[in-house]
Design a protein around this motif. Structure first.
Motif, PDB file in Angstrom:
ATOM      1  N   THR A 161       1.587   6.612  -6.869  1.00  0.00           N
ATOM      2  CA  THR A 161       0.436   7.428  -7.268  1.00  0.00           C
ATOM      3  C   THR A 161       0.709   8.908  -7.030  1.00  0.00           C
ATOM      4  O   THR A 161       0.391   9.747  -7.876  1.00  0.00           O
ATOM      5  CB  THR A 161      -0.819   6.974  -6.505  1.00  0.00           C
ATOM      6  OG1 THR A 161      -1.054   5.592  -6.831  1.00  0.00           O
ATOM      7  CG2 THR A 161      -2.036   7.799  -6.901  1.00  0.00           C
ATOM      8  N   THR A 170      -6.783   0.416  -4.692  1.00  0.00           N
ATOM      9  CA  THR A 170      -5.526   0.371  -3.953  1.00  0.00           C
ATOM     10  C   THR A 170      -5.218  -1.082  -3.607  1.00  0.00           C
ATOM     11  O   THR A 170      -6.115  -1.919  -3.602  1.00  0.00           O
ATOM     12  CB  THR A 170      -5.642   1.174  -2.647  1.00  0.00           C
ATOM     13  OG1 THR A 170      -6.671   0.577  -1.845  1.00  0.00           O
ATOM     14  CG2 THR A 170      -5.955   2.633  -2.899  1.00  0.00           C
ATOM     15  N   PHE A 226       0.814  -1.218   0.000  1.00  0.00           N
ATOM     16  CA  PHE A 226       0.000   0.000   0.000  1.00  0.00           C
ATOM     17  C   PHE A 226       0.848   1.269   0.000  1.00  0.00           C
ATOM     18  O   PHE A 226       0.585   2.193  -0.767  1.00  0.00           O
ATOM     19  CB  PHE A 226      -0.933   0.000   1.218  1.00  0.00           C
ATOM     20  CG  PHE A 226      -1.958   1.098   1.188  1.00  0.00           C
ATOM     21  CD1 PHE A 226      -3.177   0.903   0.559  1.00  0.00           C
ATOM     22  CD2 PHE A 226      -1.708   2.325   1.775  1.00  0.00           C
ATOM     23  CE1 PHE A 226      -4.117   1.917   0.513  1.00  0.00           C
ATOM     24  CE2 PHE A 226      -2.634   3.343   1.743  1.00  0.00           C
ATOM     25  CZ  PHE A 226      -3.844   3.134   1.105  1.00  0.00           C
ATOM     26  N   THR A 275       1.041   4.057  -2.924  1.00  0.00           N
ATOM     27  CA  THR A 275       0.691   5.436  -2.589  1.00  0.00           C
ATOM     28  C   THR A 275       1.777   6.384  -3.080  1.00  0.00           C
ATOM     29  O   THR A 275       1.489   7.423  -3.680  1.00  0.00           O
ATOM     30  CB  THR A 275       0.483   5.588  -1.069  1.00  0.00           C
ATOM     31  OG1 THR A 275      -0.582   4.718  -0.663  1.00  0.00           O
ATOM     32  CG2 THR A 275       0.156   7.022  -0.704  1.00  0.00           C
ATOM     33  N   TRP A 305      -8.047   8.888  -4.747  1.00  0.00           N
ATOM     34  CA  TRP A 305      -7.453   7.581  -5.031  1.00  0.00           C
ATOM     35  C   TRP A 305      -7.455   6.713  -3.779  1.00  0.00           C
ATOM     36  O   TRP A 305      -7.779   5.514  -3.851  1.00  0.00           O
ATOM     37  CB  TRP A 305      -6.039   7.751  -5.584  1.00  0.00           C
ATOM     38  CG  TRP A 305      -5.365   6.434  -5.838  1.00  0.00           C
ATOM     39  CD1 TRP A 305      -5.536   5.639  -6.936  1.00  0.00           C
ATOM     40  CD2 TRP A 305      -4.446   5.764  -4.991  1.00  0.00           C
ATOM     41  NE1 TRP A 305      -4.761   4.498  -6.810  1.00  0.00           N
ATOM     42  CE2 TRP A 305      -4.083   4.557  -5.628  1.00  0.00           C
ATOM     43  CE3 TRP A 305      -3.877   6.069  -3.759  1.00  0.00           C
ATOM     44  CZ2 TRP A 305      -3.183   3.655  -5.066  1.00  0.00           C
ATOM     45  CZ3 TRP A 305      -2.984   5.169  -3.190  1.00  0.00           C
ATOM     46  CH2 TRP A 305      -2.644   3.978  -3.845  1.00  0.00           C
TER      47      TRP A 305
END
Length: 93
Positions: free
Chosen positions: A27, A69, A20, A24, A63
């Protein structure tokens, strides 16, 4: 001139041990103009701090909430503030 903000978000769910924080970071870099970090917390949440233009921070928050995700996001709590600075890029911690 774009409004610069600081977003702090706490992400609940199955968000540790699934990539994750890495996604992140990817992104945030794809969105662009964001600095900050993603950090695993002892209680199983991930804390995301992002500073940059408000529209870019809003896109990152969308997002985080969208469910696209890794793992499973059960909820996101956020606060908005003024930028504090001191970040060089977007990191995982």
């Amino acid at each position: 001139m774009k409004e610069e903000v600081r977003l702090t978000a706490w992400v609940r769910g199955r968000v540790q041990g699934v990539g994750f924080r890495w996604f992140t970071r990817v992104t945030a870099l794809r969105i662009g103009e964001l600095v900050g970090f993603a950090l695993n917390l002892d209680d199983g949440r991930v804390q995301v701090v992002a500073e940059g233009p408000k529209d870019r921070c809003e896109e990152l928050l969308e997002w985080l909430r969208a469910g696209d995700t890794p793992g499973r996001v059960d909820g996101v709590t956020e606060i908005w503030d003024t930028p504090r600075g001191g970040y060089d890029g977007f990191a995982t911690r």
